[in-house]
Design a protein around this motif. Sequence first.
Motif, mmCIF file in Angstrom:
data_model
loop_
_atom_site.group_PDB
_atom_site.id
_atom_site.type_symbol
_atom_site.label_atom_id
_atom_site.label_comp_id
_atom_site.label_asym_id
_atom_site.label_seq_id
_atom_site.Cartn_x
_atom_site.Cartn_y
_atom_site.Cartn_z
ATOM 1 N N ARG A 243 0.830 -1.208 0.000
ATOM 2 C CA ARG A 243 0.000 0.000 0.000
ATOM 3 C C ARG A 243 0.862 1.254 0.000
ATOM 4 O O ARG A 243 0.540 2.239 -0.676
ATOM 5 N N ALA A 244 1.968 1.227 0.772
ATOM 6 C CA ALA A 244 2.867 2.389 0.800
ATOM 7 C C ALA A 244 3.482 2.625 -0.575
ATOM 8 O O ALA A 244 3.569 3.773 -1.042
ATOM 9 N N ARG A 245 3.932 1.540 -1.226
ATOM 10 C CA ARG A 245 4.503 1.687 -2.580
ATOM 11 C C ARG A 245 3.451 2.202 -3.556
ATOM 12 O O ARG A 245 3.743 3.014 -4.442
ATOM 13 N N HIS A 246 2.219 1.711 -3.394
ATOM 14 C CA HIS A 246 1.143 2.150 -4.283
ATOM 15 C C HIS A 246 0.870 3.643 -4.105
ATOM 16 O O HIS A 246 0.714 4.386 -5.091
ATOM 17 N N ASP A 247 0.815 4.095 -2.841
ATOM 18 C CA ASP A 247 0.565 5.515 -2.583
ATOM 19 C C ASP A 247 1.699 6.368 -3.143
ATOM 20 O O ASP A 247 1.456 7.438 -3.728
ATOM 21 N N LEU A 248 2.958 5.912 -2.988
ATOM 22 C CA LEU A 248 4.098 6.658 -3.516
ATOM 23 C C LEU A 248 4.040 6.724 -5.039
ATOM 24 O O LEU A 248 4.252 7.786 -5.644
ATOM 25 N N ALA A 249 3.740 5.576 -5.662
ATOM 26 C CA ALA A 249 3.664 5.553 -7.131
ATOM 27 C C ALA A 249 2.532 6.445 -7.628
ATOM 28 O O ALA A 249 2.682 7.153 -8.640
ATOM 29 N N ARG A 250 1.413 6.440 -6.917
ATOM 30 C CA ARG A 250 0.292 7.294 -7.327
ATOM 31 C C ARG A 250 0.669 8.771 -7.230
ATOM 32 O O ARG A 250 0.322 9.573 -8.111
ATOM 33 N N GLN A 251 1.409 9.151 -6.177
ATOM 34 C CA GLN A 251 1.844 10.535 -6.037
ATOM 35 C C GLN A 251 2.837 10.902 -7.138
ATOM 36 O O GLN A 251 2.788 12.001 -7.696
ATOM 37 N N GLN A 252 3.733 9.942 -7.451
ATOM 38 C CA GLN A 252 4.691 10.195 -8.517
ATOM 39 C C GLN A 252 3.984 10.387 -9.853
ATOM 40 O O GLN A 252 4.376 11.234 -10.664
ATOM 41 N N VAL A 253 2.952 9.585 -10.086
ATOM 42 C CA VAL A 253 2.176 9.732 -11.323
ATOM 43 C C VAL A 253 1.500 11.096 -11.369
ATOM 44 O O VAL A 253 1.490 11.779 -12.404
ATOM 45 N N ALA A 254 0.927 11.498 -10.213
ATOM 46 C CA ALA A 254 0.267 12.808 -10.165
ATOM 47 C C ALA A 254 1.273 13.927 -10.436
ATOM 48 O O ALA A 254 0.976 14.875 -11.182
ATOM 49 N N ASP A 255 2.474 13.830 -9.810
ATOM 50 C CA ASP A 255 3.504 14.852 -10.049
ATOM 51 C C ASP A 255 3.935 14.867 -11.513
ATOM 52 O O ASP A 255 4.120 15.932 -12.108
ATOM 53 N N ALA A 256 4.091 13.669 -12.086
ATOM 54 C CA ALA A 256 4.511 13.586 -13.489
ATOM 55 C C ALA A 256 3.442 14.161 -14.412
ATOM 56 O O ALA A 256 3.753 14.849 -15.393
ATOM 57 N N GLU A 257 2.170 13.864 -14.093
ATOM 58 C CA GLU A 257 1.090 14.408 -14.921
ATOM 59 C C GLU A 257 1.053 15.930 -14.841
ATOM 60 O O GLU A 257 0.818 16.608 -15.843
ATOM 61 N N GLN A 258 1.288 16.456 -13.623
ATOM 62 C CA GLN A 258 1.314 17.913 -13.477
ATOM 63 C C GLN A 258 2.482 18.512 -14.259
ATOM 64 O O GLN A 258 2.343 19.546 -14.929
ATOM 65 N N GLY A 262 2.413 21.098 -17.452
ATOM 66 C CA GLY A 262 3.178 22.345 -17.565
ATOM 67 C C GLY A 262 4.040 22.371 -18.807
ATOM 68 O O GLY A 262 4.170 23.411 -19.480
ATOM 69 N N ALA A 263 4.642 21.224 -19.135
ATOM 70 C CA ALA A 263 5.478 21.160 -20.331
ATOM 71 C C ALA A 263 4.647 21.364 -21.595
ATOM 72 O O ALA A 263 5.102 22.011 -22.548
ATOM 73 N N ARG A 264 3.435 20.804 -21.592
ATOM 74 C CA ARG A 264 2.574 20.998 -22.764
ATOM 75 C C ARG A 264 2.175 22.467 -22.920
ATOM 76 O O ARG A 264 2.111 22.999 -24.046
ATOM 77 N N GLU A 265 1.930 23.150 -21.801
ATOM 78 C CA GLU A 265 1.589 24.582 -21.872
ATOM 79 C C GLU A 265 2.786 25.386 -22.383
ATOM 80 O O GLU A 265 2.635 26.307 -23.211
ATOM 81 N N GLU A 266 3.977 25.038 -21.901
ATOM 82 C CA GLU A 266 5.187 25.714 -22.377
ATOM 83 C C GLU A 266 5.398 25.467 -23.872
ATOM 84 O O GLU A 266 5.786 26.378 -24.625
ATOM 85 N N LEU A 267 5.133 24.244 -24.318
ATOM 86 C CA LEU A 267 5.246 23.923 -25.736
ATOM 87 C C LEU A 267 4.249 24.725 -26.551
ATOM 88 O O LEU A 267 4.570 25.217 -27.654
ATOM 89 N N ARG A 268 3.019 24.891 -26.004
ATOM 90 C CA ARG A 268 2.010 25.673 -26.746
ATOM 91 C C ARG A 268 2.457 27.124 -26.908
ATOM 92 O O ARG A 268 2.344 27.708 -27.997
ATOM 93 N N ARG A 269 2.985 27.723 -25.835
ATOM 94 C CA ARG A 269 3.447 29.115 -25.925
ATOM 95 C C ARG A 269 4.640 29.235 -26.899
ATOM 96 O O ARG A 269 4.723 30.184 -27.686
ATOM 97 N N ALA A 270 5.557 28.269 -26.828
ATOM 98 C CA ALA A 270 6.704 28.304 -27.736
ATOM 99 C C ALA A 270 6.251 28.176 -29.185
ATOM 100 O O ALA A 270 6.824 28.823 -30.086
ATOM 101 N N GLU A 271 5.240 27.362 -29.416
ATOM 102 C CA GLU A 271 4.728 27.205 -30.778
ATOM 103 C C GLU A 271 4.123 28.505 -31.278
ATOM 104 O O GLU A 271 4.318 28.904 -32.448
ATOM 105 N N GLN A 272 3.401 29.214 -30.383
ATOM 106 C CA GLN A 272 2.835 30.503 -30.778
ATOM 107 C C GLN A 272 3.931 31.513 -31.106
ATOM 108 O O GLN A 272 3.841 32.259 -32.099
ATOM 109 N N GLU A 273 4.971 31.543 -30.246
ATOM 110 C CA GLU A 273 6.078 32.474 -30.501
ATOM 111 C C GLU A 273 6.794 32.128 -31.803
ATOM 112 O O GLU A 273 7.224 33.018 -32.560
ATOM 113 N N ARG A 274 6.953 30.804 -32.080
ATOM 114 C CA ARG A 274 7.607 30.405 -33.331
ATOM 115 C C ARG A 274 6.813 30.874 -34.537
ATOM 116 O O ARG A 274 7.372 31.400 -35.511
#
Length: 310
Positions: A243-258, A262-274
Amino acid sequence: MRRNGGRESEVRDVEILLDELYATAPPHFVSRRAELAARARTDGRAEDARRIRAARRPTLAAWAANLLWHSQPTESRRFLELGRGLREAYRTLDAAEIKELSDQRTSVVAAMSRQAATLAREAGHRLSDAAQQDVASTLRAVLADESAADLWATGRLEGALTPPTAFPSGEDAAPASAAPAPKARARPRTEPKAPKDELAERRRQKREQRAEKAREAADAAHQLLQKRRTERQEADASLQRARARHDLARQQVADAEQELSGAREELRRAEQERQAAEERGGAARDAVTAAERAAREAAETARNLLGELD
C-alpha cells in the motif's frame, strides 16, 4: 495387456478431471463440467462422460473445503490425523485431557477455516459469514466423525457437513473420572492373578500410546496454528508495504502528470512564438525584396539620366 493398461490410465485421467472439477469455483462449475464431459464423449469414453455429468455443483462452502484439501494436502492429512487422535481420546482420556484437546481443536478449526477463506478469496470468491460458518462446521465434522473425514478426503464435497453434538465416547469405555466399578466376587485362592494383571497392563499401555498420539497430533495442530498466524502477520506487513509503494507511485504519477501538463503549456506558448517569429521573418524578407527592387530601379533611372547628359 495394453488394453487393460489403457483402461487404468483412463480411470486415473477421469479421477484427475473430477478432482479438477470439484476445485472449480461454483459459478464456473456447470460450464466446466459440460466441457469435460464433451471432451470425454468425443474421445469415446462414454462411462467417463457419464461420471462427469453426474457430478453435482458444490456450495461455496463445500468448494472452499475442497480447495483447502487440494491446495494444502500435507496440512489436511495432519488435520485428519488430529481427528483420529481426538476421537480416540474421547474414548480413553480423562476429563482434563479432553478439555485441553478440545481447546486446541477449536483453535485449529478456526485457523483452517481462515485458510480456506483466504484460498477462496485468492481464487476470486469472498466467502460470506454464513459460508465461513459452514466451512467451520464441515471441519468440526471431519474431526468428530470418521465418515465425514472420509468424505472430505475425497476432495469432492457437494455441501457442508454437520458435526455430531459431541465426540463419540463409547458406552463401554468410560473416562478415568468415572465412578469405580463394583468389586467382583472373590475368586478362589488357587486361581492365578497374573494373566489378568498382564491384560490390564497391556490395556493401560495401549491407552497411553493412544493418548500420546493424540497429544502429538494436538501439538502438530498447534504448530500449524502458530505457522498460520505468522504467515498472516507477514501477509499483513507485506500488504502495508504494498500500500505504501502504491501511494508513492500514485503521487509520482500525479507529479509527473502535473509536470507534463506544464510542459505541454510551455510547448504551446513556444509554438505561438515560433509562428509569430516566422510571420515577422516573412514580412522582413518581403520588405528586403521590395527595397532591393526599388534600389535597382533607382540605379537604372540614374544611369539613364547620366547618359542623356553626355
